[in-house]
Scaffold this motif. Structure first.
Motif, PDB file in Angstrom:
ATOM      1  N   ASN A 138      45.817   0.655 -32.847  1.00 33.49           N
ATOM      2  CA  ASN A 138      47.167   0.191 -32.573  1.00 33.49           C
ATOM      3  C   ASN A 138      47.851  -0.111 -33.903  1.00 33.49           C
ATOM      4  N   LEU A 139      48.914   0.624 -34.224  1.00 31.53           N
ATOM      5  CA  LEU A 139      49.637   0.448 -35.483  1.00 31.53           C
ATOM      6  C   LEU A 139      50.925  -0.351 -35.322  1.00 31.53           C
ATOM      7  N   ARG A 140      51.238  -0.807 -34.133  1.00 32.53           N
ATOM      8  CA  ARG A 140      52.535  -1.416 -33.846  1.00 32.53           C
ATOM      9  C   ARG A 140      52.864  -2.589 -34.761  1.00 32.53           C
ATOM     10  N   ASP A 141      51.927  -3.506 -34.987  1.00 31.74           N
ATOM     11  CA  ASP A 141      52.209  -4.688 -35.813  1.00 31.74           C
ATOM     12  C   ASP A 141      51.871  -4.471 -37.281  1.00 31.74           C
ATOM     13  N   GLY A 142      51.394  -3.291 -37.638  1.00 34.01           N
ATOM     14  CA  GLY A 142      50.940  -3.041 -38.996  1.00 34.01           C
ATOM     15  C   GLY A 142      52.073  -2.828 -39.990  1.00 34.01           C
ATOM     16  N   TYR A 143      51.774  -3.115 -41.238  1.00 33.42           N
ATOM     17  CA  TYR A 143      52.700  -2.842 -42.337  1.00 33.42           C
ATOM     18  C   TYR A 143      51.885  -2.618 -43.599  1.00 33.42           C
ATOM     19  N   VAL A 144      52.550  -2.143 -44.643  1.00 31.39           N
ATOM     20  CA  VAL A 144      51.866  -1.813 -45.889  1.00 31.39           C
ATOM     21  C   VAL A 144      52.423  -2.692 -47.007  1.00 31.39           C
ATOM     22  N   LEU A 145      51.523  -3.295 -47.783  1.00 35.59           N
ATOM     23  CA  LEU A 145      51.897  -4.075 -48.959  1.00 35.59           C
ATOM     24  C   LEU A 145      51.296  -3.420 -50.188  1.00 35.59           C
ATOM     25  N   ILE A 146      51.966  -3.589 -51.314  1.00 35.98           N
ATOM     26  CA  ILE A 146      51.436  -3.080 -52.569  1.00 35.98           C
ATOM     27  C   ILE A 146      51.111  -4.277 -53.451  1.00 35.98           C
ATOM     28  N   ARG A 147      49.799  -4.431 -53.763  1.00 40.22           N
ATOM     29  CA  ARG A 147      49.320  -5.530 -54.597  1.00 40.22           C
ATOM     30  C   ARG A 147      48.455  -4.969 -55.715  1.00 40.22           C
ATOM     31  N   ASN A 148      48.698  -5.389 -56.928  1.00 39.43           N
ATOM     32  CA  ASN A 148      47.885  -4.999 -58.100  1.00 39.43           C
ATOM     33  C   ASN A 148      47.757  -3.482 -58.233  1.00 39.43           C
ATOM     34  N   GLY A 149      48.832  -2.765 -57.960  1.00 39.01           N
ATOM     35  CA  GLY A 149      48.817  -1.312 -58.119  1.00 39.01           C
ATOM     36  C   GLY A 149      48.049  -0.574 -57.034  1.00 39.01           C
ATOM     37  N   GLU A 150      47.739  -1.233 -55.911  1.00 42.99           N
ATOM     38  CA  GLU A 150      47.053  -0.605 -54.793  1.00 42.99           C
ATOM     39  C   GLU A 150      47.838  -0.848 -53.520  1.00 42.99           C
ATOM     40  N   ALA A 151      47.792   0.126 -52.607  1.00 43.68           N
ATOM     41  CA  ALA A 151      48.464  -0.007 -51.315  1.00 43.68           C
ATOM     42  C   ALA A 151      47.461  -0.512 -50.284  1.00 43.68           C
ATOM     43  N   PRO A 191      38.532  -6.373 -36.375  1.00 47.12           N
ATOM     44  CA  PRO A 191      39.587  -5.449 -35.921  1.00 47.12           C
ATOM     45  C   PRO A 191      40.860  -5.443 -36.775  1.00 47.12           C
ATOM     46  N   ARG A 192      41.248  -6.589 -37.318  1.00 50.38           N
ATOM     47  CA  ARG A 192      42.510  -6.659 -38.064  1.00 50.38           C
ATOM     48  C   ARG A 192      42.308  -6.843 -39.561  1.00 50.38           C
ATOM     49  N   ARG A 193      41.203  -6.378 -40.091  1.00 48.93           N
ATOM     50  CA  ARG A 193      40.949  -6.566 -41.521  1.00 48.93           C
ATOM     51  C   ARG A 193      41.923  -5.739 -42.369  1.00 48.93           C
ATOM     52  N   THR A 194      42.112  -6.149 -43.603  1.00 53.60           N
ATOM     53  CA  THR A 194      42.985  -5.442 -44.534  1.00 53.60           C
ATOM     54  C   THR A 194      42.246  -4.221 -45.069  1.00 53.60           C
ATOM     55  N   ARG A 195      42.902  -3.053 -45.002  1.00 47.96           N
ATOM     56  CA  ARG A 195      42.264  -1.802 -45.430  1.00 47.96           C
ATOM     57  C   ARG A 195      43.061  -1.186 -46.574  1.00 47.96           C
ATOM     58  N   ARG A 196      42.345  -0.630 -47.543  1.00 48.55           N
ATOM     59  CA  ARG A 196      42.998  -0.026 -48.704  1.00 48.55           C
ATOM     60  C   ARG A 196      43.443   1.392 -48.368  1.00 48.55           C
ATOM     61  N   LEU A 197      44.661   1.735 -48.786  1.00 52.61           N
ATOM     62  CA  LEU A 197      45.165   3.100 -48.627  1.00 52.61           C
ATOM     63  C   LEU A 197      44.912   3.867 -49.911  1.00 52.61           C
ATOM     64  N   LEU A 198      44.550   5.122 -49.767  1.00 50.58           N
ATOM     65  CA  LEU A 198      44.222   5.957 -50.920  1.00 50.58           C
ATOM     66  C   LEU A 198      45.410   6.861 -51.238  1.00 50.58           C
ATOM     67  N   MET A 199      46.122   6.515 -52.292  1.00 49.48           N
ATOM     68  CA  MET A 199      47.299   7.265 -52.720  1.00 49.48           C
ATOM     69  C   MET A 199      47.218   7.475 -54.228  1.00 49.48           C
ATOM     70  N   HIS A 200      47.970   8.454 -54.729  1.00 51.62           N
ATOM     71  CA  HIS A 200      48.031   8.697 -56.162  1.00 51.62           C
ATOM     72  C   HIS A 200      48.804   7.571 -56.842  1.00 51.62           C
ATOM     73  N   LYS A 201      48.425   7.269 -58.078  1.00 51.29           N
ATOM     74  CA  LYS A 201      49.063   6.183 -58.830  1.00 51.29           C
ATOM     75  C   LYS A 201      50.568   6.389 -58.980  1.00 51.29           C
ATOM     76  N   GLN A 202      50.977   7.652 -59.242  1.00 49.26           N
ATOM     77  CA  GLN A 202      52.413   7.890 -59.427  1.00 49.26           C
ATOM     78  C   GLN A 202      53.191   7.680 -58.123  1.00 49.26           C
ATOM     79  N   GLU A 203      52.563   7.976 -56.977  1.00 47.83           N
ATOM     80  CA  GLU A 203      53.212   7.706 -55.691  1.00 47.83           C
ATOM     81  C   GLU A 203      53.368   6.203 -55.495  1.00 47.83           C
ATOM     82  N   ILE A 204      52.337   5.455 -55.818  1.00 53.95           N
ATOM     83  CA  ILE A 204      52.389   4.001 -55.661  1.00 53.95           C
ATOM     84  C   ILE A 204      53.440   3.391 -56.577  1.00 53.95           C
ATOM     85  N   ARG A 205      53.522   3.889 -57.827  1.00 49.26           N
ATOM     86  CA  ARG A 205      54.540   3.387 -58.763  1.00 49.26           C
ATOM     87  C   ARG A 205      55.949   3.653 -58.241  1.00 49.26           C
TER      88      ARG A 205
END
Length: 155
Positions: A47-60, A81-95
């Motif tokens: 269920n992604l309804r309440d989810g959102y993405v934060l960027i902390r310390n250069g990681e999503a 079930p609701r733990r924080t998960r790291r997203l894998l993105m390129h550094k330039q995309e995150i910047r």
């Protein structure tokens, strides 16, 4: 030469996000998961309804997305079930995203989670929150379109 198929299977779709936000841009990201989470995702218990993405310390980070515990695993080996998960993105995309989120006041929202060639991927959107009148205008536009289609069908 034969074309390779993408092999995409949508597991979860956040339809509420398109109603609440005006989507400006989308990005594909991998996601760091535990084994029982992958098994749960393959069963479609996301269920992604309440989810959102934060960027902390250069990681999503994907926050507040609910992936149900895997049914046949013991409680000891299962995940939160609701733990924080790291997203894998390129550094330039995150910047690039950091600049847009901080300066323009935009939000990162997960749109859908899918399996692509056996890997779990998530589509993240850069969105701007809609006001109440924008939502009403979209609803009115949708109803007008339905009315026109009904009228064309009769003739």
């Amino acid at each position: 030469m034969a074309q390779k198929s993408e092999g995409i299977k949508i597991v979860s779709d956040n339809r509420q996000a398109r109603f609440l936000y005006e989507i400006l841009d989308t990005y594909e990201a991998g996601i760091e998961l535990k084994g029982t989470e992958v098994k749960s995702i393959r069963e479609g218990k996301v269920n992604l309804r309440d989810g959102y993405v934060l960027i902390r310390n250069g990681e999503a980070w994907l926050i507040n997305a609910h992936i149900s515990p895997y049914g046949t695993a013991s409680e000891y080996f299962n995940h939160d079930p609701r733990r924080t998960r790291r997203l894998l993105m390129h550094k330039q995309e995150i910047r690039k995203l950091i600049g847009k989120v901080e300066q323009q006041g935009l939000t990162l929202v997960p749109l859908k989670m899918y399996l692509k060639r056996g890997w779990v991927k998530i589509e993240v959107a850069l969105g701007k929150g809609k006001k109440l009148h924008d939502k009403r205008e979209d609803e009115r536009r949708r109803e007008d379109k339905r009315e026109m289609e009904r009228a064309m069908k009769r003739y």
